[in-house]
Design a protein around this motif. Structure first.
Motif, mmCIF file in Angstrom:
data_model
loop_
_atom_site.group_PDB
_atom_site.id
_atom_site.type_symbol
_atom_site.label_atom_id
_atom_site.label_comp_id
_atom_site.label_asym_id
_atom_site.label_seq_id
_atom_site.Cartn_x
_atom_site.Cartn_y
_atom_site.Cartn_z
ATOM 1 N N ASP A 130 40.249 30.498 32.292
ATOM 2 C CA ASP A 130 39.130 29.487 32.082
ATOM 3 C C ASP A 130 38.327 29.630 33.603
ATOM 4 N N LYS A 152 36.716 31.920 36.827
ATOM 5 C CA LYS A 152 36.178 33.066 37.222
ATOM 6 C C LYS A 152 36.478 33.509 38.743
ATOM 7 N N GLN A 174 35.838 30.144 40.542
ATOM 8 C CA GLN A 174 34.806 29.128 40.104
ATOM 9 C C GLN A 174 35.524 28.893 38.674
ATOM 10 N N GLY A 175 35.195 27.425 38.206
ATOM 11 C CA GLY A 175 35.634 27.263 36.767
ATOM 12 C C GLY A 175 36.856 26.191 36.814
ATOM 13 N N ASP A 180 37.164 24.084 43.151
ATOM 14 C CA ASP A 180 36.033 24.818 42.566
ATOM 15 C C ASP A 180 35.280 25.451 43.648
#
Length: 69
Positions: free
Chosen positions: A3, A5, A16-17, A41
């Motif tokens: 999920d 990156k 991120q994510g 994040d």
């Protein structure tokens, strides 16, 4: 499927994510834990002190590989 990156620069990886503060673990390719902590994040993990090689990052029971040159 992972999920999150990974965005990599020579100095750090940015994640991120992830939805909230999450525990992470950083492993060498041979399974040794190199580092651990909490990441948010868009958080950064500095990799400029790591030797060249393949590494694995695990966040929220998901894992992804990245290379350091």
């Amino acid at each position: 499927k992972v999920d999150f990156k990974i965005f990599q620069s020579p100095q750090y990886i940015a994640i991120q994510g992830i939805e909230e503060s999450s525990k992470y673990q950083l492993f060498s390719i041979d399974g040794r834990q190199i580092e651990h902590g909490i990441i948010n994040d868009n958080g950064k993990i500095y990799i400029n002190t790591l030797h060249s090689g393949i590494y694995l990052i695990r966040i929220n029971n998901q894992a992804a590989k990245f290379a350091v040159n």
